[in-house]
Design an enzyme around this catalytic site. Sequence first.
Site, PDB file in Angstrom:
ATOM      1  CG  ASP A 141      31.363 -74.380 -27.804  1.00  0.00           C
ATOM      2  OD1 ASP A 141      32.091 -74.017 -28.751  1.00  0.00           O
ATOM      3  OD2 ASP A 141      31.815 -74.651 -26.676  1.00  0.00           O
ATOM      4  CG  HIS A 148      38.739 -80.406 -24.814  1.00  0.00           C
ATOM      5  ND1 HIS A 148      39.151 -79.813 -23.646  1.00  0.00           N
ATOM      6  CD2 HIS A 148      37.380 -80.324 -24.812  1.00  0.00           C
ATOM      7  CE1 HIS A 148      38.089 -79.385 -22.969  1.00  0.00           C
ATOM      8  NE2 HIS A 148      37.007 -79.680 -23.650  1.00  0.00           N
ATOM      9  NE  ARG A 157      33.463 -91.456 -19.896  1.00  0.00           N
ATOM     10  CZ  ARG A 157      33.123 -90.174 -20.098  1.00  0.00           C
ATOM     11  NH1 ARG A 157      32.267 -89.574 -19.317  1.00  0.00           N
ATOM     12  NH2 ARG A 157      33.654 -89.521 -21.095  1.00  0.00           N
ATOM     13  CD  GLU A 213      35.524 -75.223 -22.688  1.00  0.00           C
ATOM     14  OE1 GLU A 213      34.813 -74.983 -23.686  1.00  0.00           O
ATOM     15  OE2 GLU A 213      35.352 -76.221 -21.951  1.00  0.00           O
ATOM     16  CD  GLU A 215      35.248 -73.439 -27.609  1.00  0.00           C
ATOM     17  OE1 GLU A 215      34.501 -73.323 -28.606  1.00  0.00           O
ATOM     18  OE2 GLU A 215      34.874 -73.915 -26.518  1.00  0.00           O
ATOM     19  CG  ASP A 247      32.477 -72.254 -24.157  1.00  0.00           C
ATOM     20  OD1 ASP A 247      31.562 -71.536 -23.722  1.00  0.00           O
ATOM     21  OD2 ASP A 247      32.420 -73.498 -24.183  1.00  0.00           O
ATOM     22  NE  ARG A 251      36.289 -76.327 -17.309  1.00  0.00           N
ATOM     23  CZ  ARG A 251      36.030 -76.410 -18.613  1.00  0.00           C
ATOM     24  NH1 ARG A 251      34.862 -76.894 -19.034  1.00  0.00           N
ATOM     25  NH2 ARG A 251      36.919 -75.997 -19.492  1.00  0.00           N
ATOM     26  CD  GLN A 254      31.333 -78.183 -18.207  1.00  0.00           C
ATOM     27  OE1 GLN A 254      32.219 -77.378 -17.874  1.00  0.00           O
ATOM     28  NE2 GLN A 254      31.380 -78.856 -19.341  1.00  0.00           N
ATOM     29  CE1 TYR A 258      28.609 -84.965 -18.249  1.00  0.00           C
ATOM     30  CE2 TYR A 258      28.726 -84.453 -15.902  1.00  0.00           C
ATOM     31  CZ  TYR A 258      28.998 -85.294 -16.966  1.00  0.00           C
ATOM     32  OH  TYR A 258      29.647 -86.475 -16.752  1.00  0.00           O
ATOM     33  CE  LYS A 267      31.000 -75.531 -21.341  1.00  0.00           C
ATOM     34  NZ  LYS A 267      32.395 -75.558 -21.797  1.00  0.00           N
ATOM     35  CB  THR A 271      30.734 -66.760 -25.335  1.00  0.00           C
ATOM     36  OG1 THR A 271      30.020 -67.853 -24.765  1.00  0.00           O
ATOM     37  CG2 THR A 271      31.701 -67.288 -26.396  1.00  0.00           C
ATOM     38  CB  THR A 374      38.624 -76.940 -25.388  1.00  0.00           C
ATOM     39  OG1 THR A 374      37.560 -76.470 -24.576  1.00  0.00           O
ATOM     40  CG2 THR A 374      39.957 -76.541 -24.791  1.00  0.00           C
ATOM     41  CD  GLU A 388      41.976 -80.181 -22.084  1.00  0.00           C
ATOM     42  OE1 GLU A 388      42.697 -80.846 -22.845  1.00  0.00           O
ATOM     43  OE2 GLU A 388      41.270 -79.236 -22.471  1.00  0.00           O
TER      44      GLU A 388
HETATM   45 MN    MN Z   1      33.493 -74.982 -25.348  1.00  0.00          MN
END
Ligand code: MN
Length: 451
Positions: A141, A148, A157, A213, A215, A247, A251, A254, A258, A267, A271, A374, A388
């Site tokens: 992926d 995105h 950030r 997501e 995709e 996908d 969150r 994740q 991550y 993830k 899928t 995404t 988002e």
């Molecule tokens: Mn993805």
Amino acid sequence: MSASTLNATHDPALRSWIASANVDGADFPIQNLPFTVFSAGTGSASQLRCGVGIGDQILDVGACKDLMTGDELALVAARASRASSLNDLMQLGQPAMSALRQRLSLLLQAGNDDRAALAAALVPQSQAALHLPVRIGGFTDFYASVHHATNVGRLMRPDNPLLPNYKYVPIGYNGRANSVRVSGEPVRRPLGQTKNAGDTSPTYGPSRRLDYEVELGLYIGMPSTRDEPVSVDAAWDHVFGFSLLNDWSARDIQSWEYQPLGPFLSKSFATTISPWVVTAEALAPFRVPAAARAPGDPAPLPHLYSRADRGQGGLQIALDASLRTQRMAQQGVPPLRLSRSNTASLYWTFGQMVAHHTSNGCALDPGDLLGSGTVSGEGEGSQGALLELTVGGSKPLRLESTGEQRSFLEDGDEVIFSGRCERPGFVPIGFGFCAAKILPAIAIPGEPHAG
Ligand code: MN
């Protein structure tokens, strides 16, 4: 005969003798001819076979092989279609696929007198079950939408959303091939470790921030060779076609797991892909220039640059994501569209993704699946994930038809993707649907079930 060249099969004047293929708004006019794997009925008819979508019908490609005589390449491709997955067919590569497409287009077009011979090979889609069309060996992926990446980066950030490698490296990770499933199969809410801000240690339980997501998935056809990087210009020789891809992402799992190696269990639980694979050749009319890089962006390194790819390496495919909550289903109100975005805005082209993937000597095999990441745009309503759309869950969406709210997905929610290509002077084509419903999490092993 490259996949980007227009030919007689793209002629907007073509009509099929199958009336449903000529209806305005049809996803599968004769200019599309997407592949799937289907079964119909019982006994020998329940066997899985490769088919092509035409209007509201499926043509059993292997059953038409006797109509391919005189064209050796098309015959080889039709024989490879007598299989329970597309893998044998897809590895034949572009010339064979092109020959088959040309012959199928002739057989299905209005005025063809072989229709009696073909009628036995046609199955109404309403009477067929569609299956996972490809034996997927590897799933990668990517993260090719700069919008995105910027939106997600900003949540973490605010002052420095995009990491410094983004404009040099098509970022990706190795996903899990065996949890890819076909549209219609439900998705169970995953369990995992999560840690709320302020908590001193994590807990194990059902994800509370389950997301989707939007995709586009790319299937590799002709394999590449180990230790031989594929150039951006040669990349499309290895592309069989494209599907819609969801996908699913937890969150909360994740954000805890991550760093430093990227997503893993957030993830790998599921899928979803659409059952139809739109071929690279069918998309030729919808090839567009790669999205412009912003002034001041670095040029791609030479192995990721091709003039031809800048000129026509983009794909113009509008992707819609819709939500049908359980309440919407009960009240009979239509699904609510949450976003519309377009693959034409991707920062990295699919040719660059294939080139990057093989640039270290890694080989790609028939049936490998590459996700775009995404697909989000810049404007309002073009963000391809709830993360988002709801700004990390801080601004829940109000679902007007039922008055419900959503920050993330709830049990019983159904997420539905569709995709469509339109361009003046050409017949629009579509991708069908990629849909799945969320099931409640299983009970935590070793703990009494709460419900
Ligand atoms: Mn993805």
